[in-house]
Design an enzyme around this catalytic site. Structure first.
Site, PDB file in Angstrom:
ATOM      1  N   ARG A 129      -4.926  16.691 -11.852  1.00  0.00           N
ATOM      2  CA  ARG A 129      -5.300  15.285 -12.043  1.00  0.00           C
ATOM      3  C   ARG A 129      -6.672  15.060 -11.433  1.00  0.00           C
ATOM      4  NH1 ARG A 129      -1.982  11.684  -8.847  1.00  0.00           N
ATOM      5  NH2 ARG A 129      -3.857  11.390  -7.602  1.00  0.00           N
ATOM      6  N   GLU A 151     -11.794  12.777  -6.505  1.00  0.00           N
ATOM      7  CA  GLU A 151     -11.345  14.128  -6.127  1.00  0.00           C
ATOM      8  C   GLU A 151     -10.641  14.758  -7.316  1.00  0.00           C
ATOM      9  OE1 GLU A 151      -7.946  14.883  -3.844  1.00  0.00           O
ATOM     10  OE2 GLU A 151      -6.893  13.075  -4.484  1.00  0.00           O
ATOM     11  N   ASN A 153      -7.253  17.089  -8.108  1.00  0.00           N
ATOM     12  CA  ASN A 153      -6.003  17.576  -7.510  1.00  0.00           C
ATOM     13  C   ASN A 153      -5.459  18.767  -8.289  1.00  0.00           C
ATOM     14  OD1 ASN A 153      -5.357  15.445  -5.398  1.00  0.00           O
ATOM     15  ND2 ASN A 153      -5.760  14.204  -7.214  1.00  0.00           N
ATOM     16  N   SER A 158       0.822  13.721  -8.444  1.00  0.00           N
ATOM     17  CA  SER A 158       2.025  12.937  -8.746  1.00  0.00           C
ATOM     18  C   SER A 158       1.722  11.722  -9.628  1.00  0.00           C
ATOM     19  CB  SER A 158       2.695  12.522  -7.443  1.00  0.00           C
ATOM     20  OG  SER A 158       1.750  11.941  -6.606  1.00  0.00           O
ATOM     21  N   LYS A 334     -11.539  19.849  -1.069  1.00  0.00           N
ATOM     22  CA  LYS A 334     -12.730  18.993  -1.129  1.00  0.00           C
ATOM     23  C   LYS A 334     -14.007  19.805  -0.916  1.00  0.00           C
ATOM     24  CE  LYS A 334      -9.714  15.432  -0.881  1.00  0.00           C
ATOM     25  NZ  LYS A 334      -8.260  15.605  -0.845  1.00  0.00           N
ATOM     26  N   LYS A 401     -14.104  13.535   4.825  1.00  0.00           N
ATOM     27  CA  LYS A 401     -12.814  14.085   4.386  1.00  0.00           C
ATOM     28  C   LYS A 401     -12.571  15.490   4.931  1.00  0.00           C
ATOM     29  CE  LYS A 401     -13.018  11.786  -0.121  1.00  0.00           C
ATOM     30  NZ  LYS A 401     -12.727  11.909  -1.570  1.00  0.00           N
ATOM     31  N   GLU A 405      -4.504  16.961   1.487  1.00  0.00           N
ATOM     32  CA  GLU A 405      -4.038  16.227   0.314  1.00  0.00           C
ATOM     33  C   GLU A 405      -2.992  15.204   0.717  1.00  0.00           C
ATOM     34  OE1 GLU A 405      -5.299  16.459  -2.619  1.00  0.00           O
ATOM     35  OE2 GLU A 405      -6.610  18.061  -1.936  1.00  0.00           O
ATOM     36  N   GLY A 406      -2.765  14.250  -0.166  1.00  0.00           N
ATOM     37  CA  GLY A 406      -1.604  13.377  -0.014  1.00  0.00           C
ATOM     38  C   GLY A 406      -1.895  12.026   0.608  1.00  0.00           C
ATOM     39  N   ARG A 487      -4.131   3.542 -10.511  1.00  0.00           N
ATOM     40  CA  ARG A 487      -3.575   3.152  -9.220  1.00  0.00           C
ATOM     41  C   ARG A 487      -4.481   2.108  -8.615  1.00  0.00           C
ATOM     42  NH1 ARG A 487      -3.137   8.019  -5.340  1.00  0.00           N
ATOM     43  NH2 ARG A 487      -5.005   8.413  -6.537  1.00  0.00           N
TER      44      ARG A 487
HETATM   45  P1  ADP Z   1      -6.292  12.663  -1.060  1.00  0.00           P
HETATM   46  O1  ADP Z   1      -6.363  14.064  -1.563  1.00  0.00           O
HETATM   47  O2  ADP Z   1      -5.670  12.554   0.280  1.00  0.00           O
HETATM   48  O3  ADP Z   1      -5.695  11.718  -2.071  1.00  0.00           O
HETATM   49  P2  ADP Z   1      -8.834  11.360  -1.693  1.00  0.00           P
HETATM   50  O4  ADP Z   1     -10.127  12.074  -1.738  1.00  0.00           O
HETATM   51  O5  ADP Z   1      -8.256  10.984  -3.004  1.00  0.00           O
HETATM   52  O6  ADP Z   1      -7.811  12.224  -0.826  1.00  0.00           O
HETATM   53  O7  ADP Z   1      -8.998  10.059  -0.818  1.00  0.00           O
HETATM   54  C1  ADP Z   1      -7.948   9.129  -0.626  1.00  0.00           C
HETATM   55  C2  ADP Z   1      -8.364   7.736  -1.060  1.00  0.00           C
HETATM   56  O8  ADP Z   1      -9.550   7.347  -0.376  1.00  0.00           O
HETATM   57  C3  ADP Z   1      -8.704   7.603  -2.537  1.00  0.00           C
HETATM   58  O9  ADP Z   1      -7.555   7.380  -3.321  1.00  0.00           O
HETATM   59  C4  ADP Z   1      -9.635   6.403  -2.517  1.00  0.00           C
HETATM   60  O10 ADP Z   1      -8.917   5.198  -2.473  1.00  0.00           O
HETATM   61  C5  ADP Z   1     -10.385   6.572  -1.217  1.00  0.00           C
HETATM   62  N1  ADP Z   1     -11.648   7.330  -1.458  1.00  0.00           N
HETATM   63  C6  ADP Z   1     -11.823   8.662  -1.363  1.00  0.00           C
HETATM   64  N2  ADP Z   1     -13.099   9.008  -1.667  1.00  0.00           N
HETATM   65  C7  ADP Z   1     -13.735   7.860  -1.963  1.00  0.00           C
HETATM   66  C8  ADP Z   1     -15.085   7.548  -2.356  1.00  0.00           C
HETATM   67  N3  ADP Z   1     -16.020   8.488  -2.484  1.00  0.00           N
HETATM   68  N4  ADP Z   1     -15.383   6.243  -2.587  1.00  0.00           N
HETATM   69  C9  ADP Z   1     -14.457   5.265  -2.435  1.00  0.00           C
HETATM   70  N5  ADP Z   1     -13.171   5.504  -2.072  1.00  0.00           N
HETATM   71  C10 ADP Z   1     -12.807   6.782  -1.827  1.00  0.00           C
HETATM   72 MG    MG Z   2      -5.755  14.773  -3.468  1.00  0.00          MG
HETATM   73 MG    MG Z   3      -6.442  11.222  -3.904  1.00  0.00          MG
END
Ligand code: ADP
Ligand code: MG
Ligand code: MG
Length: 511
Positions: A129, A151, A153, A158, A334, A401, A405-406, A487
């Site tokens: 995803r 990101e 996945n 999920s 990441k 970051k 994950e998660g 989401r």
């Molecule tokens: P995970 O793998 O834990 O889901 P993410 O990279 O998706 O990690 O980060 C979690 C959440 O943080 C995302 O769903 C989003 O809401 C917010 N986020 C992450 N990166 C960004 C970004 N570059 N700009 C704005 N919001 C972000």
């Molecule tokens: Mg993720």
């Molecule tokens: Mg995410």
């Protein structure tokens, strides 16, 4: 479109809530209740389920960004299949982050052990995803909208199951409830795209199952869903199982808790190392596992002891087709995303060009989804990123970051300098620094735990991909885009994970 969402009276809001509550349970748009939600001891049989948090209306989402994400997905599938095959590249990524990250290092050790013995399964399944937010480029007039990747996945991506039903919920409301509002939305006035997540993801599992040879040991083949023991998001997973059962009733499918792998499976004492599943209720029934789909094992919490790591090694060295392999899991870090998104000087090839055809139109489209991500190492770019991350003003534009994950693992804006100072400097290289994407404001109503919250929201689009490839030859046996997810979270919340309790399910109303 007139004002969106339409303003609703209290009575109208109650009517919508009533309709959503029933439709959701009636159709399995549900989760198990969070701890403490039901008074202790009142549900000893564990039969309670509650509505998944959802938006009352589908959120407006720019069609151009939606189509951009969909169009680029099969190229992303190809890219990540290709990254998974490049062991030297992944070794380098692991090396760069492992000082501050035992989890990543342990995963890598599993790969090295299996490599030494020799992998016996060349096929690899990815149910991916890719997540995006809308970026508004205000440097041009009129401002241009682009989908920018949050990101990618590669493990346990999920909400495909719940997303399918959220799209159906909003379609249902669009024909039943919205036209009756005081500010009605006429039937057919909302562009609600088809969403075939469960079909698309199940098709990936079915393709892998079929590609696995007939058992030389004479057992029926099966699919295993590897899950967390205390999973609340169980219906999301069940919808996918039910779809496999509906589309391919002959495929036996079982759920096994990650902590039960060693108890319920064994590896045949053959050069092929088939993974055998003994049905616990009737141990005379033995299946050869064709596909292991992991909805667990993505974070340190699933590895409380050595036995859990032994279980992961056990799976990895088996002949089952893994979704994902350790290498594919590592491709989803990441750090890899940061390196792929880093432009090189004109004279040098980009990291991306190692993996997919450079200069092709589809690669150019993929490139457009990247935003600026920086290393936090001691390279020139890393030192520059460290300076920004520690500066109380400059840090406001970033998210820091780790390789996790998660949800719930990142550090945002003003919290970054203090957080970094609490981490030994020799571990900073295990993080990446990413520019925050700030989508244009959207407003909606969220129904969560029976209560409606109204206000500004931030939407994150996910596009699923299903991909089956041969690790040895690179041949792609299945490469499909597999539906979408929207989401949404309140605009005051930093994190957006539905399971983590911050976000909610939504669907796209294309504008
Ligand atoms: P995970 O793998 O834990 O889901 P993410 O990279 O998706 O990690 O980060 C979690 C959440 O943080 C995302 O769903 C989003 O809401 C917010 N986020 C992450 N990166 C960004 C970004 N570059 N700009 C704005 N919001 C972000
Ligand atoms: Mg993720
Ligand atoms: Mg995410």
């Amino acid at each position: 479109m007139a004002t969106f969402p339409p303003s609703v009276t209290d009575a109208e809001r109650d009517g919508l809530v009533h309709s959503i509550k029933d439709w959701s349970i009636g159709n399995g748009l549900a989760v198990r209740p969070p701890p403490g939600f039901i008074p202790a001891g009142t549900d000893p049989a564990g039969i309670a389920a509650i509505n998944a948090p959802v938006t009352v209306f589908p959120s407006p989402f720019p069609r151009i960004c939606f189509e951009q994400g969909k169009a680029v997905q099969t190229t992303y599938n190809e890219l990540y299949a290709s990254v998974s095959r490049d062991e030297d590249f992944l070794a380098d990524m692991v090396k760069q982050v492992m000082d501050g990250d035992d989890f990543i290092q342990n995963l890598w050790q599993i790969h090295l052990k299996v490599k030494q013995e020799g992998y016996t399964q060349p096929l690899s399944l990815g149910l991916f995803r890719s997540d995006y937010m809308v970026h508004q480029d205000t440097s041009v007039s009129p401002p241009a909208l682009q989908a920018k990747q949050v990101e990618f996945n590669t493990i346990a991506a999920s909400f495909g199951g719940l997303s399918y039903y959220t799209s159906l919920l909003h379609k249902y409301l669009a024909t039943t409830e919205y036209p009756l509002l005081d500010q009605p939305l006429a039937p057919g006035s909302l562009a609600l795209p088809e969403n075939s997540t469960i079909q698309g993801l199940a098709a990936g599992i079915e393709a892998a199952y079929r590609a696995y040879p007939v058992s030389a040991l004479g057992h029926p083949k099966c699919v295993l869903f590897l899950v967390q023991g205390d999973e609340r998001n169980v219906f999301d997973q069940r919808h996918l199982e039910y779809q496999v059962a509906k589309a391919s009733p002959a495929i036996p499918l079982f759920r096994v808790a990650f902590s039960d792998i060693l108890a319920h499976t064994s590896i045949a004492d053959t050069p092929t190392r088939q993974l055998l599943y003994r049905f616990p209720r009737n141990p005379s029934k033995v299946f050869e596992v064709a596909v292991v789909y992991m909805r667990a094992g993505y974070g340190p919490g699933d590895y409380p002891d050595q036995r859990a790591w032994d279980a992961r090694l056990h799976l990895e060295r088996s002949a089952a087709i893994k979704c994902p392999t350790v290498l594919t899991q590592l491709a989803g870090t990441k750090k890899v995303q940061q390196v792929l998104a880093t432009p090189r000087p004109l004279s040098a090839p980009s990291a991306l060009s190692k993996f997919i055809r450079d200069n092709s139109p589809s690669t150019a489209e993929l490139w457009k989804t990247f935003t600026n991500i920086y290393p936090m190492d001691r390279s020139e770019a890393g030192l520059e990123a460290r300076r920004k991350a520690l500066d109380p003003d400059l840090c406001q534009a970033y998210v820091l970051k780790p390789q996790r994950e998660g949800g719930g693992n990142n550090t945002y804006r003003g919290a970054i300098p203090g957080f970094l100072k609490s981490v030994p400097e020799e571990h900073w290289g295990s993080f990446i620094l990413m520019e925050l994407i700030t989508p244009p404001p959207v407003s909606n109503l969220i129904l969560r735990n029976g209560k409606v919250e109204q206000g500004g929201v931030i939407c994150e689009l996910g596009i699923y991909g299903a991909c089956l490839w041969n690790q040895a030859t690179g041949e792609l046996l299945h490469n499909e885009e597999a539906g979408h997810l929207l989401r949404t979270k309140g605009d005051q919340s930093e994190e957006g994970g539905v399971a983590a309790g911050f976000g909610c399910m939504d669907s796209c109303c294309l504008v």
